[in-house]
Enzyme design. Sequence first.
Site, PDB file in Angstrom:
ATOM      1  N   ARG A 117     -11.284   7.171   3.999  1.00  0.00           N
ATOM      2  CA  ARG A 117     -10.983   6.207   2.939  1.00  0.00           C
ATOM      3  C   ARG A 117     -12.247   5.612   2.310  1.00  0.00           C
ATOM      4  NH1 ARG A 117      -5.709   6.310   4.078  1.00  0.00           N
ATOM      5  NH2 ARG A 117      -4.816   5.404   5.975  1.00  0.00           N
TER       6      ARG A 117
ATOM      7  N   CYS B  54      -4.082   6.110   0.294  1.00  0.00           N
ATOM      8  CA  CYS B  54      -3.509   4.840  -0.189  1.00  0.00           C
ATOM      9  C   CYS B  54      -3.155   4.857  -1.680  1.00  0.00           C
ATOM     10  CB  CYS B  54      -4.458   3.699   0.127  1.00  0.00           C
ATOM     11  SG  CYS B  54      -4.813   3.537   1.894  1.00  0.00           S
TER      12      CYS B  54
ATOM     13  N   LYS C  95     -12.192  -5.328   2.439  1.00  0.00           N
ATOM     14  CA  LYS C  95     -11.637  -4.467   3.485  1.00  0.00           C
ATOM     15  C   LYS C  95     -12.581  -3.285   3.663  1.00  0.00           C
ATOM     16  CE  LYS C  95      -7.649  -1.699   4.795  1.00  0.00           C
ATOM     17  NZ  LYS C  95      -6.303  -1.251   4.449  1.00  0.00           N
TER      18      LYS C  95
ATOM     19  N   LYS D 172     -11.482  -8.043   6.430  1.00  0.00           N
ATOM     20  CA  LYS D 172     -10.856  -7.152   7.397  1.00  0.00           C
ATOM     21  C   LYS D 172     -11.763  -5.972   7.678  1.00  0.00           C
ATOM     22  CE  LYS D 172      -6.993  -4.082   7.812  1.00  0.00           C
ATOM     23  NZ  LYS D 172      -5.839  -3.508   7.194  1.00  0.00           N
TER      24      LYS D 172
ATOM     25  N   SER E  90      -6.071  -3.734  14.647  1.00  0.00           N
ATOM     26  CA  SER E  90      -5.517  -3.027  15.797  1.00  0.00           C
ATOM     27  C   SER E  90      -6.557  -2.652  16.851  1.00  0.00           C
ATOM     28  CB  SER E  90      -4.770  -1.777  15.324  1.00  0.00           C
ATOM     29  OG  SER E  90      -5.616  -0.933  14.569  1.00  0.00           O
TER      30      SER E  90
ATOM     31  N   CYS F 279       0.863  -1.187   0.000  1.00  0.00           N
ATOM     32  CA  CYS F 279       0.000   0.000   0.000  1.00  0.00           C
ATOM     33  C   CYS F 279       0.895   1.230   0.000  1.00  0.00           C
ATOM     34  CB  CYS F 279      -0.953   0.006   1.195  1.00  0.00           C
ATOM     35  SG  CYS F 279      -2.384   1.091   0.903  1.00  0.00           S
TER      36      CYS F 279
ATOM     37  N   TYR G 146      -2.187  -9.394  16.138  1.00  0.00           N
ATOM     38  CA  TYR G 146      -1.142  -8.868  17.016  1.00  0.00           C
ATOM     39  C   TYR G 146      -1.006  -9.738  18.267  1.00  0.00           C
ATOM     40  CZ  TYR G 146      -1.929  -5.018  13.858  1.00  0.00           C
ATOM     41  OH  TYR G 146      -2.073  -4.284  12.704  1.00  0.00           O
TER      42      TYR G 146
HETATM   43  C1  PBG Z   1      -3.101   0.351   5.157  1.00  0.00           C
HETATM   44  C2  PBG Z   1      -3.521  -0.611   6.189  1.00  0.00           C
HETATM   45  C3  PBG Z   1      -4.342  -0.375   7.295  1.00  0.00           C
HETATM   46  C4  PBG Z   1      -4.374  -1.549   8.007  1.00  0.00           C
HETATM   47  C5  PBG Z   1      -3.603  -2.481   7.317  1.00  0.00           C
HETATM   48  N1  PBG Z   1      -3.095  -1.891   6.186  1.00  0.00           N
HETATM   49  C6  PBG Z   1      -4.997   0.847   7.770  1.00  0.00           C
HETATM   50  C7  PBG Z   1      -5.945   1.566   6.915  1.00  0.00           C
HETATM   51  O1  PBG Z   1      -6.455   1.066   5.916  1.00  0.00           O
HETATM   52  O2  PBG Z   1      -6.169   2.729   7.275  1.00  0.00           O
HETATM   53  C8  PBG Z   1      -5.110  -1.758   9.299  1.00  0.00           C
HETATM   54  C9  PBG Z   1      -4.524  -2.751  10.200  1.00  0.00           C
HETATM   55  C10 PBG Z   1      -4.976  -2.652  11.605  1.00  0.00           C
HETATM   56  O3  PBG Z   1      -5.798  -1.807  12.008  1.00  0.00           O
HETATM   57  O4  PBG Z   1      -4.482  -3.469  12.378  1.00  0.00           O
HETATM   58  N2  PBG Z   1      -3.779   0.299   3.955  1.00  0.00           N
HETATM   59 ZN    ZN Z   2      -3.174   2.140   2.693  1.00  0.00          ZN
END
Ligand code: PBG
Ligand code: ZN
Length: 324
Positions: free
Chosen positions: A217, A130, A195, A248, A274, A120, A313
Amino acid sequence: MSFPVNRLRRLRKNENIRRLVRENVLTVDDLIYPIFVEDGENIEKEIPSMPGIYRYSIDRISKELDEVVRLNIPAVLLFGIPSHKDEVGSDTWNEEGIIQKAVRYIKQNYPQLYVITDVCFCEYTSHGHCGVLHNQDVDNDETLENTRKQVISHVKAGADMVAPSGMMDGVVKTIREALDSAGFYHIPIMAYSAKFASSYYGPFREAADSTPAFGDRRTYQMDPANRREAIREVELDIQEGADIVMVKPALSYLDIIRDIKDRFLLPVAAYNVSGEYSMIKAAGKLGWIDEKKVMIETILSMKRAGADIIITYFAKEVARILKQ
Ligand code: PBG
Ligand code: ZN
């Protein structure tokens, strides 16, 4: 036949019989551990909203990798924090970029570890989006051109698998073509297919320094309200050549994981993101829940929903418990 002939409690009498009839079990074989690598030296910085998770510079990362290998976790997923950001995120295809250096280091020193790179731009762009911006929105096709360069440089550095997370249309096809025409036809693609535009990414954005400078986003990530669209996303990625498809976040999207699992035959990955990690850690710290038990129950719910692979994690903590 019903009660009193049928009594489901018979098969719950003790741990032995419960083990025999248990439908799902966690194993370390399913786990991928995400790691944040930062350009620079002597860095080992804990992420405040993600206790136990650190940003490491390459010279300090062996501690983490030794543990991952000792626990027999099969794979890591790398995120880079570069020292240089610009409009297009050009450090993503820099041969001396943080991910490229980290991959070379890991493959040289831990050849047994499977290395997946997140593909990304948001950690590398000055605006935190992104891809390449046009009129305040990410330009899909221009971003695809840069994605080619990024994956080729990751794989040249030694990445075993690439995982595009930007939700650009056609990204899987673009990557497959780029890899195949460079002779990397054996490198699999794990697509972040479904996602969602989720607020559960908050702590990650702090960890990876990738918060968008303006807006959000929602023009590229999915609307959390949509279930059928997730199936379309996955279907397209499979047509384009994805080897593994991902949902995700995981916890608020278990229905999506189940939909995908029932519908397609590819391995399904779930990303325990996260915010899901932070909530359990926070409630555990306060003494409001039994952190370890809630962690296991949560990861198990992803498995039960149909995930073959869980990116988490918690991977090291889960692996430690499974080892006992
Ligand atoms: C970036 C990306 C993100 C995550 C993984 N790759 C954040 C987003 O899309 O803002 C999130 C991972 C997480 O929250 O643990 N494209
Ligand atoms: Zn990204």
